[in-house]
Design a protein around this motif. Structure first.
Motif, mmCIF file in Angstrom:
data_model
loop_
_atom_site.group_PDB
_atom_site.id
_atom_site.type_symbol
_atom_site.label_atom_id
_atom_site.label_comp_id
_atom_site.label_asym_id
_atom_site.label_seq_id
_atom_site.Cartn_x
_atom_site.Cartn_y
_atom_site.Cartn_z
ATOM 1 N N LEU A 80 41.954 30.174 24.945
ATOM 2 C CA LEU A 80 41.885 30.490 26.369
ATOM 3 C C LEU A 80 43.105 29.880 27.045
ATOM 4 C CD1 LEU A 80 38.106 29.777 26.668
ATOM 5 C CD2 LEU A 80 39.134 31.931 27.425
ATOM 6 N N SER A 81 43.821 30.681 27.823
ATOM 7 C CA SER A 81 45.109 30.257 28.359
ATOM 8 C C SER A 81 45.023 29.868 29.826
ATOM 9 C CB SER A 81 46.126 31.393 28.208
ATOM 10 O OG SER A 81 47.353 31.050 28.833
ATOM 11 N N THR A 82 45.767 28.842 30.203
ATOM 12 C CA THR A 82 45.928 28.466 31.603
ATOM 13 C C THR A 82 47.377 28.607 32.053
ATOM 14 O OG1 THR A 82 46.294 26.134 31.041
ATOM 15 C CG2 THR A 82 44.017 26.832 31.440
ATOM 16 N N THR A 83 48.202 29.199 31.188
ATOM 17 C CA THR A 83 49.610 29.391 31.504
ATOM 18 C C THR A 83 49.771 30.493 32.542
ATOM 19 O OG1 THR A 83 50.236 28.726 29.270
ATOM 20 C CG2 THR A 83 51.875 29.933 30.559
ATOM 21 N N ALA A 84 50.586 30.269 33.553
ATOM 22 C CA ALA A 84 50.786 31.256 34.615
ATOM 23 C C ALA A 84 51.285 32.568 34.040
ATOM 24 C CB ALA A 84 51.777 30.724 35.649
ATOM 25 N N GLY A 85 50.817 33.659 34.622
ATOM 26 C CA GLY A 85 51.224 34.981 34.169
ATOM 27 C C GLY A 85 50.052 35.801 33.704
ATOM 28 N N ASP B 292 48.069 34.403 40.841
ATOM 29 C CA ASP B 292 49.175 34.358 41.790
ATOM 30 C C ASP B 292 50.124 35.527 41.559
ATOM 31 O OD1 ASP B 292 48.202 32.049 42.926
ATOM 32 O OD2 ASP B 292 49.495 30.720 41.734
ATOM 33 N N PHE B 293 50.511 36.197 42.648
ATOM 34 C CA PHE B 293 51.520 37.242 42.532
ATOM 35 C C PHE B 293 52.861 36.622 42.136
ATOM 36 C CE2 PHE B 293 48.691 39.562 45.598
ATOM 37 C CZ PHE B 293 48.406 40.628 44.756
ATOM 38 N N TYR C 283 48.355 45.419 48.304
ATOM 39 C CA TYR C 283 49.522 45.173 47.452
ATOM 40 C C TYR C 283 49.054 44.890 46.033
ATOM 41 C CZ TYR C 283 53.634 42.694 45.559
ATOM 42 O OH TYR C 283 54.688 42.277 44.782
ATOM 43 N N CYS C 284 49.811 45.364 45.064
ATOM 44 C CA CYS C 284 49.557 44.997 43.666
ATOM 45 C C CYS C 284 50.886 44.967 42.921
ATOM 46 C CB CYS C 284 48.589 45.962 42.994
ATOM 47 S SG CYS C 284 49.327 47.515 42.415
ATOM 48 N N GLU C 285 50.863 44.368 41.721
ATOM 49 C CA GLU C 285 52.037 44.315 40.850
ATOM 50 C C GLU C 285 51.686 44.851 39.473
ATOM 51 O OE1 GLU C 285 54.272 40.434 42.880
ATOM 52 O OE2 GLU C 285 53.180 40.192 40.979
ATOM 53 N N ILE C 286 52.572 45.683 38.925
ATOM 54 C CA ILE C 286 52.354 46.289 37.611
ATOM 55 C C ILE C 286 53.586 46.026 36.751
ATOM 56 C CG2 ILE C 286 51.931 48.419 36.341
ATOM 57 C CD1 ILE C 286 50.584 49.549 38.796
ATOM 58 N N GLY C 287 53.367 45.562 35.524
ATOM 59 C CA GLY C 287 54.454 45.291 34.595
ATOM 60 C C GLY C 287 54.400 43.845 34.131
ATOM 61 N N PRO C 288 55.214 43.507 33.130
ATOM 62 C CA PRO C 288 56.280 44.304 32.499
ATOM 63 C C PRO C 288 55.766 45.233 31.395
ATOM 64 C CG PRO C 288 56.252 42.103 31.580
ATOM 65 C CD PRO C 288 55.182 42.132 32.652
ATOM 66 N N TYR C 289 56.669 45.569 30.453
ATOM 67 C CA TYR C 289 56.408 46.460 29.312
ATOM 68 C C TYR C 289 56.146 47.891 29.760
ATOM 69 C CZ TYR C 289 55.420 41.759 27.610
ATOM 70 O OH TYR C 289 55.484 40.425 27.353
ATOM 71 N N LEU C 290 56.778 48.301 30.867
ATOM 72 C CA LEU C 290 56.534 49.620 31.421
ATOM 73 C C LEU C 290 57.304 50.734 30.706
ATOM 74 C CD1 LEU C 290 56.742 48.541 35.151
ATOM 75 C CD2 LEU C 290 54.761 49.640 34.125
ATOM 76 N N LYS D 148 47.215 42.596 51.746
ATOM 77 C CA LYS D 148 46.189 41.779 51.118
ATOM 78 C C LYS D 148 46.024 42.121 49.648
ATOM 79 C CE LYS D 148 43.448 41.466 55.389
ATOM 80 N NZ LYS D 148 42.119 41.748 56.009
ATOM 81 N N ALA D 149 45.428 41.167 48.930
ATOM 82 C CA ALA D 149 44.994 41.420 47.557
ATOM 83 C C ALA D 149 43.759 42.314 47.585
ATOM 84 C CB ALA D 149 44.676 40.101 46.853
ATOM 85 N N LEU D 150 43.566 43.036 46.484
ATOM 86 C CA LEU D 150 42.511 44.050 46.441
ATOM 87 C C LEU D 150 41.215 43.440 45.904
ATOM 88 C CD1 LEU D 150 42.121 47.045 47.112
ATOM 89 C CD2 LEU D 150 42.751 47.582 44.755
ATOM 90 N N ASN D 151 40.423 42.896 46.828
ATOM 91 C CA ASN D 151 39.109 42.373 46.455
ATOM 92 C C ASN D 151 38.099 42.688 47.540
ATOM 93 O OD1 ASN D 151 39.076 40.299 48.490
ATOM 94 N ND2 ASN D 151 40.315 38.998 47.171
ATOM 95 N N THR D 152 36.824 42.489 47.240
ATOM 96 C CA THR D 152 35.773 42.899 48.165
ATOM 97 C C THR D 152 35.746 42.052 49.426
ATOM 98 O OG1 THR D 152 34.222 41.550 46.861
ATOM 99 C CG2 THR D 152 34.267 43.912 46.416
ATOM 100 N N TYR D 153 36.171 40.790 49.351
ATOM 101 C CA TYR D 153 36.221 39.977 50.556
ATOM 102 C C TYR D 153 37.149 40.603 51.590
ATOM 103 C CZ TYR D 153 37.403 36.339 53.859
ATOM 104 O OH TYR D 153 37.631 35.658 55.029
ATOM 105 N N ASN D 154 38.250 41.165 51.146
ATOM 106 C CA ASN D 154 39.253 41.707 52.047
ATOM 107 C C ASN D 154 38.920 43.097 52.578
ATOM 108 O OD1 ASN D 154 40.977 39.481 52.043
ATOM 109 N ND2 ASN D 154 42.005 40.152 50.175
#
Length: 822
Positions: free
Chosen positions: A249-254, A452-453, A320-327, A462-468
């Motif tokens: 299980l990873s805690t490394t950012a990304g 984190d973006f 807002y969202c982010e897609i990638g890498p390896y596109l 905003k980030a895409l979640n139900t709270y928002n």
């Protein structure tokens, strides 16, 4: 105040929130384990946790102690998606208990509690195991196989022994790993607790976590896992220091980080908001696409274009969202990041259709099917670049960034220099979309904000979640629509259980007996007057049928008539709230009597026909209806059914300026037709324009009309194309359905089909009735699953999923913002 609100706990949504969840990705062989230093109470214990599924038909172990053979564990069973609890005493055979409910909702969280007390004697020994789902204790009928009473009295089970225990893995000898999100896990050693020890009903109706750690006595081996300490994922927060060991299980950012903000809570954390985050939807993807990493990464095969959609759509707000890498691998093997209408086909390339947009690897853009030069090509950096997408759903403007640089001098924060504006398609609900072509060298990650973006979130987005999500107009759907089940007694009885006084009651005997008709009663025609959806018969007096609409408690009173109250037979009643007053309406050329609930988008209209094509009636909804049923009360004439999903007729017979739709008949199986006389057409937001046919507007004859307009988060009147396959047909509604009515608009033999969450309280939905025929309830096939954000059609066949087009009407039990997984 609705039923769910009346039983709400005192705590509100902001009383407590779970800040993090832990993602278990089976491809990573991820799990937690711990070997207790000593045995605890092996007869009495409680496990509580919040689960979000990522895969359908995949086996996931929640909690296990399995040194050899089939021992003690709690699992989400593979092919059937049921919860299974296996218990075993050393040297004895194991007992197995399996829920009837199939957990097939990957869009939201559900809470489960397993309480063991082998010393219990109540309920014929069945109290030795109690299971709670979203706060509700499962009863005998909630199990498909029930081994609870077979758990040996006073037996010591393997859980709480000195054997190694696991979360996310079956046991030390097994290579079966979980594919889930898990949050807020408690284990109480020595006490069998109920669900209220760990959660509560919020004022908006859904089951939410509560802060309970200070109230619990965890016992010797008890623990509390919050997963919020990235340096020690298995840290025990109970005070016992019963820490667990994290494996793979990873805690490394990304993209590989398994500690995410996705949460069963809804609260403001001074960041993106804590809530249920969007992921790619495994129910709304092309079959050539494989989703991994908690549905936050995509892999594909096959050279044809295919797409996947997320679990959360965008109709209002800025996202807002982010897609990638390896596109990008090469010109034949790459991705198309973009936006499309959420219910468009997953086989349609983003570059080819109105309402679609994408940013292409060669630096071009495509908006609404038109391609043009745009920005920087990302083909040379496709293995490292990240595409950012900003979308203003209110204006339908879209912007693209490449590695943090907004292309073509775009500025989403200022709302300027957008890549383009999407055409309005359907109801205007759009989705971040990833198209793929060919094979990809690695899984392509997406981030909707659960980590984190990489780049700065544009101001106002905003980030895409139900709270928002916007707060819905209707938080509790049962205040305006609900289903009641009851058993006839052959004399007279009051049927209760509604949170409102019903104004339209549609009753159907479910099996056996005589007079198995669909009987409809409404407040404008008055009690004791029956219409039948399965017949073209005129209204008739029915003195022993429905005799009163009741407000306190909400419900209705029925007499001895067999069609509504034959002794010992089961009935279902679908009930709508049309508001509190009836008024005279002069918006149309014909004065009508209207009872309208504008909040819920439902009105009942009574009028007398005048016989001239182009006549109109006011409906009182302040919004154009999407679904209308009209019946001639005086003559044997078919029910006219207008549904905007059936498509425009194209000839505007009664009024050249008013769009007219092809029409259906509620009492017949035939498909939609372009009618000459019996036209019903929404004319602006206040009236309906009519033809001069007998079904809708004969002079001096009396009519009743039931009108529905869409209300975001409560009702949906849409269409879909059948796939004639058992998978791959998900329909996003933005709420958890309570009721779905389906009809093929192109099949001349397709029955109307109605499903609801009371006759089929668990997935899959296998109890259905046909409104156009008076036959008994059918349970031959599993037709659909209801989910927190929509429904999917899982039966190949003419009535709901043949090779035809279908229209549907759906009403919510709760909006997606406030929905637990079903």
């Amino acid at each position: 105040m609705g039923i769910m609100q009346m039983i709400a706990a005192a705590g509100g949504l902001d009383a407590y929130f779970v800040s993090k969840s832990l993602r278990f990705n089976d491809d990573d062989s991820a799990y937690l384990n711990k070997t207790p230093s000593g045995a605890g109470n092996q007869r009495t214990w409680t496990w509580s946790g919040w689960v979000k599924k990522t895969s359908i038909g995949v086996q996931s172990f929640l909690f296990a102690s399995v040194p050899v053979g089939l021992d003690n564990y709690v699992q989400l069973y593979s092919s059937s998606d049921q919860l299974v609890v296996n218990t075993k005493v050393s040297g004895a055979s194991y007992t197995s208990t399996k829920t009837a409910h199939k957990f097939r909702d990957p869009a939201a969280w559900f809470h489960c509690v397993f309480a063991i007390d082998t010393e219990a004697t109540g309920n014929s020994g069945k109290d030795r195991l109690k299971i709670y789902i979203n706060g509700r204790l499962l009863e005998d009928d909630d199990y498909s196989s029930d081994g609870r009473a077979s758990i040996a009295q006073d037996s010591d089970l393997r859980i709480n022994s000195t054997n190694t225990h696991y979360i996310g893995k079956q046991g030390e000898y097994s290579s079966t790993y979980a594919d889930i999100y898990l949050a807020d896990v408690h284990f109480v050693d020595g006490t069998a607790l109920d669900a209220s020890s760990f959660g509560e009903t919020a004022t908006t109706g859904q089951w939410v976590p509560k802060d309970c750690s200070e109230d619990l006595t965890y016992g010797t081996n008890g623990f509390y896992l919050k997963f919020d300490n990235t340096s020690d994922l298995g840290e025990d927060s109970s005070g016992n220091d019963n820490d667990w060991t994290a494996n793979n299980l990873s805690t490394t950012a990304g993209a590989g980080n398994d500690v995410l903000a996705d949460s069963p809570s809804i609260d403001d954390d001074s960041g993106n908001g804590v809530g249920n985050y969007a992921t790619w939807n495994p129910l709304q993807k092309h079959s050539d696409i494989t989703l991994t990493q908690g549905n936050l990464a995509l892999q594909s095969s096959n050279a044809s274009w295919k797409v996947t959609k997320p679990t959360l759509g965008m109709k209002t707000g800025k996202w807002y969202c982010e897609i990638g890498p390896y596109l990008y691998n090469d010109s034949n093997n790459h991705c198309q990041p973009g936006i499309s209408p959420i219910n468009d086909s997953v086989t349609t390339a983003l570059s080819s259709t109105s309402g679609h947009t994408m940013y292409h690897y060669n630096g071009t853009k495509n908006i609404n099917g038109s391609s043009s030069a745009f920005g920087t090509a990302w083909s040379s950096t496709g293995s490292t670049s990240v595409i950012g997408i900003a979308f203003d759903a209110d204006t339908r403007k879209v912007w693209y960034s490449l590695d943090g640089v907004w292309q073509a001098s775009g500025n989403p924060s200022a709302g300027s220099n957008e890549a383009g504006i999407l055409n309005l398609i359907g109801d205007g609900t759009y989705a971040f979309t990833l198209g793929s072509h060919g094979a990809l060298a690695a899984a392509v990650p997406v981030n909707f904000g659960q980590r984190d973006f990489k780049y700065t979130l544009p101001t106002g987005f905003k980030a895409l979640n139900t709270y928002n999500l916007d707060d819905p107009t209707i938080a509790d759907g049962t205040e305006h629509f609900d289903t009641i089940l009851y058993t006839g007694n052959g004399t007279s009885q009051s049927i209760t259980g509604l949170g409102f006084e019903p104004d339209l009651v549609w009753i159907k005997k479910r099996s056996g007996g005589t007079a198995r008709v669909h009987a409809l009663y409404d407040i404008l025609r008055g009690v004791q007057k029956t219409l039948q959806s399965n017949s073209d018969a005129a209204e008739f007096a029915d003195t022993n049928a429905l005799t009163a609409f009741n407000s306190d408690p909400g419900g209705f009173t029925i007499g001895s008539e067999d069609r509504v109250n034959e002794n010992t037979y089961p009935y279902v009643a679908w009930c709508w709230n049309a508001g509190s007053s009836t008024v005279s309406n002069t918006d149309g050329s014909i004065t009508s009597s209207v009872r309208a609930n504008t909040t819920a988008g439902f009105s009942i209209v009574s009028y007398t026909g005048e016989g001239t094509s182009g006549d109109s009636i006011g409906h009182g909804l302040n919004a154009a209806p999407s679904f209308v049923l009209i019946k001639n009360r005086d003559q044997d004439e078919a029910w006219a059914a207008m549904h905007t999903g059936a498509g425009l007729s194209g000839d505007n017979i009664v009024n050249t300026s008013v769009p007219e739709y092809e029409m259906l008949k509620l009492d017949e199986a035939q498909g939609a037709n372009n009618w000459t006389n019996d036209v019903v057409a929404p004319n602006g937001s206040d009236k309906l324009t009519l033809g001069d046919g007998n079904m809708v507007n004969t002079s001096t004859e009396n009519y009743i009309a039931y009108c529905w307009s869409e209300v975001e988060g409560f009702s949906k009147f849409g269409k879909y194309s059948g796939t004639n396959a058992a998978t791959g047909n998900f329909i996003y509604t933005g709420f958890k359905p309570a009721y779905v009515l389906i009809k093929s608009s192109t099949d001349t033999n397709g029955y109307w089909v109605v499903l609801d969450n009371k006759r089929s309280p668990e997935n899959s939905m296998n109890k259905y009735l046909y409104p156009n025929v008076g036959s008994a309830e059918v349970s031959t096939y599993n037709l659909t699953n209801f989910h927190s954000n929509g429904f999917d059609v899982i039966k190949a066949g003419d009535n709901v999923n043949g090779s035809y087009d279908y229209v549907y009407a759906a009403f919510a039990s709760s909006p997606f913002k406030y929905s637990n997984a079903r």
